[in-house]
Design a protein around this motif. Structure first.
Motif, PDB file in Angstrom:
ATOM      1  N   VAL A  23       0.828  -1.205   0.000  1.00 54.62           N
ATOM      2  CA  VAL A  23       0.000   0.000   0.000  1.00 54.62           C
ATOM      3  C   VAL A  23       0.863   1.256   0.000  1.00 54.62           C
ATOM      4  CG1 VAL A  23      -1.642   1.353   1.368  1.00 54.62           C
ATOM      5  CG2 VAL A  23      -1.990  -1.104   1.075  1.00 54.62           C
ATOM      6  N   ASP A  24       1.909   1.293   0.835  1.00 53.83           N
ATOM      7  CA  ASP A  24       2.709   2.520   0.977  1.00 53.83           C
ATOM      8  C   ASP A  24       4.210   2.197   1.005  1.00 53.83           C
ATOM      9  OD1 ASP A  24       3.453   5.108   1.296  1.00 53.83           O
ATOM     10  OD2 ASP A  24       2.661   5.361   3.328  1.00 53.83           O
ATOM     11  N   PRO A  25       4.770   1.752  -0.116  1.00 53.40           N
ATOM     12  CA  PRO A  25       6.202   1.423  -0.124  1.00 53.40           C
ATOM     13  C   PRO A  25       7.090   2.644   0.039  1.00 53.40           C
ATOM     14  CG  PRO A  25       5.295   1.290  -2.339  1.00 53.40           C
ATOM     15  CD  PRO A  25       4.142   1.504  -1.414  1.00 53.40           C
ATOM     16  N   GLY A  26       6.612   3.819  -0.360  1.00 52.00           N
ATOM     17  CA  GLY A  26       7.435   5.008  -0.244  1.00 52.00           C
ATOM     18  C   GLY A  26       7.737   5.385   1.189  1.00 52.00           C
ATOM     19  N   ALA A  27       6.762   5.204   2.094  1.00 53.53           N
ATOM     20  CA  ALA A  27       6.959   5.551   3.500  1.00 53.53           C
ATOM     21  C   ALA A  27       7.521   4.397   4.308  1.00 53.53           C
ATOM     22  CB  ALA A  27       5.632   6.005   4.110  1.00 53.53           C
ATOM     23  N   LEU A  28       7.137   3.158   3.978  1.00 56.04           N
ATOM     24  CA  LEU A  28       7.592   2.002   4.752  1.00 56.04           C
ATOM     25  C   LEU A  28       8.927   1.457   4.258  1.00 56.04           C
ATOM     26  CD1 LEU A  28       4.122   0.266   5.106  1.00 56.04           C
ATOM     27  CD2 LEU A  28       5.378   1.525   6.851  1.00 56.04           C
ATOM     28  N   ARG A  29       9.247   1.664   3.008  1.00 56.49           N
ATOM     29  CA  ARG A  29      10.580   1.471   2.408  1.00 56.49           C
ATOM     30  C   ARG A  29      11.026   0.030   2.246  1.00 56.49           C
ATOM     31  NH1 ARG A  29      14.150   6.405   5.081  1.00 56.49           N
ATOM     32  NH2 ARG A  29      12.566   8.031   4.758  1.00 56.49           N
ATOM     33  N   GLY A  98       9.621   0.602  -8.104  1.00 56.41           N
ATOM     34  CA  GLY A  98       9.411  -0.836  -7.995  1.00 56.41           C
ATOM     35  C   GLY A  98      10.009  -1.428  -6.739  1.00 56.41           C
ATOM     36  N   THR A  99      10.569  -2.634  -6.889  1.00 57.67           N
ATOM     37  CA  THR A  99      11.063  -3.411  -5.755  1.00 57.67           C
ATOM     38  C   THR A  99      12.456  -3.940  -6.062  1.00 57.67           C
ATOM     39  OG1 THR A  99       8.796  -4.100  -5.250  1.00 57.67           O
ATOM     40  CG2 THR A  99      10.578  -5.361  -4.234  1.00 57.67           C
TER      41      THR A  99
END
Length: 578
Positions: A23-29, A98-99
């Motif tokens: 949901v929130d990869p930018g904040a959770l990293r 991405g990842t």
């Protein structure tokens, strides 16, 4: 909770962490995923990739990736063809949006780990190399796969502190656990609601109080917990996070970082009553926040177990090295390559053709090369030779005082410590040796070996009793350490004695002469720069042993009752104090 229920709950939390990260990869990293190659790991990665299918690309960090591969630099082929320097983006920029999957993250070289940490902080990479200076966007979620098998390996703190989750899949099998929680459609809807989702101040205060009670002092952890609560609320379709969201965030973010057990409520000191009625207006508000904080704390207590606490203590207490491996030595011809430097092959190095052409490419137009058909002009200053770094094996040399009536107890603990070290060093192929000194000489009872069966057989009939030829024991340890160094080993000497020497090198008795020779041998060993630990095996700390440790330059550990786990932990680099 039964073991089966515990396994299902761990798997559910692992899936939920993947949902929130999607949901929130930018904040959770990102997340640390602790698991060897297994069906559970494959299932978790496959499910997370399906949840982020709309956020390609998906990249995997190659083994032995260099700094240039990560950040980018000169595009050699295009530059030679065009006759001018052209830039090529690195792997991190290619992961933008991405990842990035990092296998064996616990063994990353420090320079690679520092580049990843900087990219996670800045959501980009700064390139200053090969004549280029530019900033590239690199916002990605990092999945750090921790495949360590022992307690003395883990992902470096610089990385573990920069990702939100620590997911433990050890001992889990994917079969029968299920993969339902959320789908791609739910993830996309949650992303749309994320910016409008609020986290109340009361929740933030409860998360901060919980982190403090767990000994988690990193502000990043609190930021990750707030972001996880927001993502959980958005995933459930709520406009505002509630206690359930905060409890989930605390269990996923704060609990794995806990470094101390949470005190029970009846053990905490009561706050003094307010004076002159002060604070009466705040009482209703505190009464409302109490149950909320209790809910968050209860979630953390349920998530914390002994293994999580011990793992957090290891991560927090060691600044993370790669275990008890040998020293890193530079070499011209052997080891793992880690870049190139200017030099000539005629002086013993290996020519790195690609790096040589990379150094020459920007100067081709100046040197008169006008088209791709002309030969590449390479000068002496362009030559690059490979740099190698090899990790030496470790050798732990136990030097045991086998004299006196208490020898059997000390030798019994030493046997346990050796077996403990064998279990830890099996995957690293380290070696252990045993020297025992008694009567008038020192004997090498267990030569350097990795065979546990052989060591047990040689230890079974280890004798005890007699005088204490301490100098002979130190001399034998020094000789074996020097021989090990010549064979490319990194020796550590573990001396177990009470420091009371009474037999000289000649074999004759005499405390004064024996003590003087022991101190002389200790100074000689110290001059050789060997790592030494001294365990004082006397019933109470012995001044002679402390003085011997000072002459040896050794870590001094008084152990009235030797414990094999304490010995093994100190040899592995933990708990040693002068």
């Amino acid at each position: 909770m039964t073991p089966a229920d515990s396994v299902r709950e761990r798997w559910r939390l692992a899936l939920r962490a993947g949902d929130l990260l999607a949901v929130d990869p930018g904040a959770l990293r990102g997340a640390i995923v602790r698991a060897p190659p297994s069906p559970a790991l494959d299932a978790w990665l496959a499910r997370y990739r399906a949840l982020t299918a709309d956020r390609a690309p998906w990249r995997r960090l190659p083994a032995g990736a260099t700094a240039a591969r990560l950040v980018g630099g000169l595009d050699l082929a295009a530059s030679l063809s065009a006759g001018k320097p052209l830039f090529e983006s690195g792997l991190l920029a290619a992961c933008d949006g991405g990842t990035l999957v990092v296998p064996m993250a616990e063994r990353l070289e420090p320079d690679i780990g520092a580049i990843l940490a900087a990219a996670l902080d800045d959501h980009g990479v700064r390139v200053e190399r090969d004549g280029f200076s530019r900033q590239e966007s690199a916002s990605f979620a990092a999945l750090l796969i921790d495949e360590s098998a022992g307690e003395d390996e883990a992902v470096a703190m610089r990385l573990s502190d920069r990702v939100a989750f620590a997911i433990d899949l050890n001992g889990l099998g994917a079969g029968g656990l299920g993969t339902d929680v959320s789908g791609l459609g739910a993830i996309q809807q949650a992303r749309g609601k994320l910016k409008a989702t609020l986290v109340p101040d009361a929740l933030i205060e409860a998360l901060a109080a919980t982190a403090l009670r767990c000994g988690v002092i990193s502000l990043r952890a609190l930021q990750f917990a707030i972001a996880a609560a927001r993502a959980s609320a958005a995933l459930e379709g709520r406009d505002k996070a509630n206690g359930e969201d905060a409890a989930l965030a605390a269990a996923l973010v704060i609990a794995p970082r806990a470094v101390m057990a949470m005190p029970e409520d009846n053990q905490e000191a009561a706050e003094p009553p307010p004076e002159d009625g002060a604070g009466e207006q705040d009482a209703p508000q505190q009464g409302q926040e109490g149950p909320l904080a209790d809910q968050v704390i209860a979630a953390v207590k349920a998530a914390i177990d002994a293994s999580i606490l011990s793992g957090a203590e290891r991560a927090g207490g060691r600044a993370r090295s790669s275990g008890k491996s040998g020293a890193a030595r530079k070499s011209l011809l052997r080891g793992r390559p880690y870049g190139a430097r200017q030099g000539e092959p005629s002086r013993g190095g290996r020519l790195q053709l690609i790096d040589t052409l990379r150094a020459a490419a920007p100067w081709q137009k100046i040197r008169g090369r006008t088209n791709a058909a002309d030969p590449v002009c390479v000068r002496r200053d362009d030559l690059r030779i490979a740099r190698y770094r090899r990790r030496e094996q470790s050798l732990t040399i136990f030097v045991v005082d086998a004299s006196g009536s208490a020898a059997m107890q000390r030798l019994g603990e030493t046997k346990g410590a050796i077996e403990e070290l064998f279990a830890r060093s099996y995957s690293r192929r380290d070696e252990v040796a045993l020297i025992a000194f008694r009567k008038s000489a020192a004997d090498l009872l267990v030569p350097p070996t990795r065979s546990l069966v052989r060591a047990r057989r040689l230890l079974a009939e280890l004798p005890g009793g007699g005088g204490t030829p301490l100098a002979a024991g130190i001399d034998a340890a020094l000789l074996l350490a020097v021989q090990a160094g010549k064979r490319g080993r990194t020796p550590t000497i573990v001396l177990m004695t009470d420091g009371r020497a009474n037999v000289a090198r000649s074999g004759e008795g005499g405390r004064e002469t024996a003590q003087r020779e022991a101190l002389d041998a200790a100074r000689k060993l110290r001059a050789m720069g060997q790592r030494v630990l001294l365990f004082d095996t006397a019933p109470r700390p012995e001044p002679l042993a402390a003085a011997l440790a000072k002459e040896l330059g050794a870590a001094y550990l008084p152990l009235p009752y030797a414990d094999r786990r304490l010995i093994a932990a100190a040899v592995a680099g933990k708990g040693a104090a002068r």
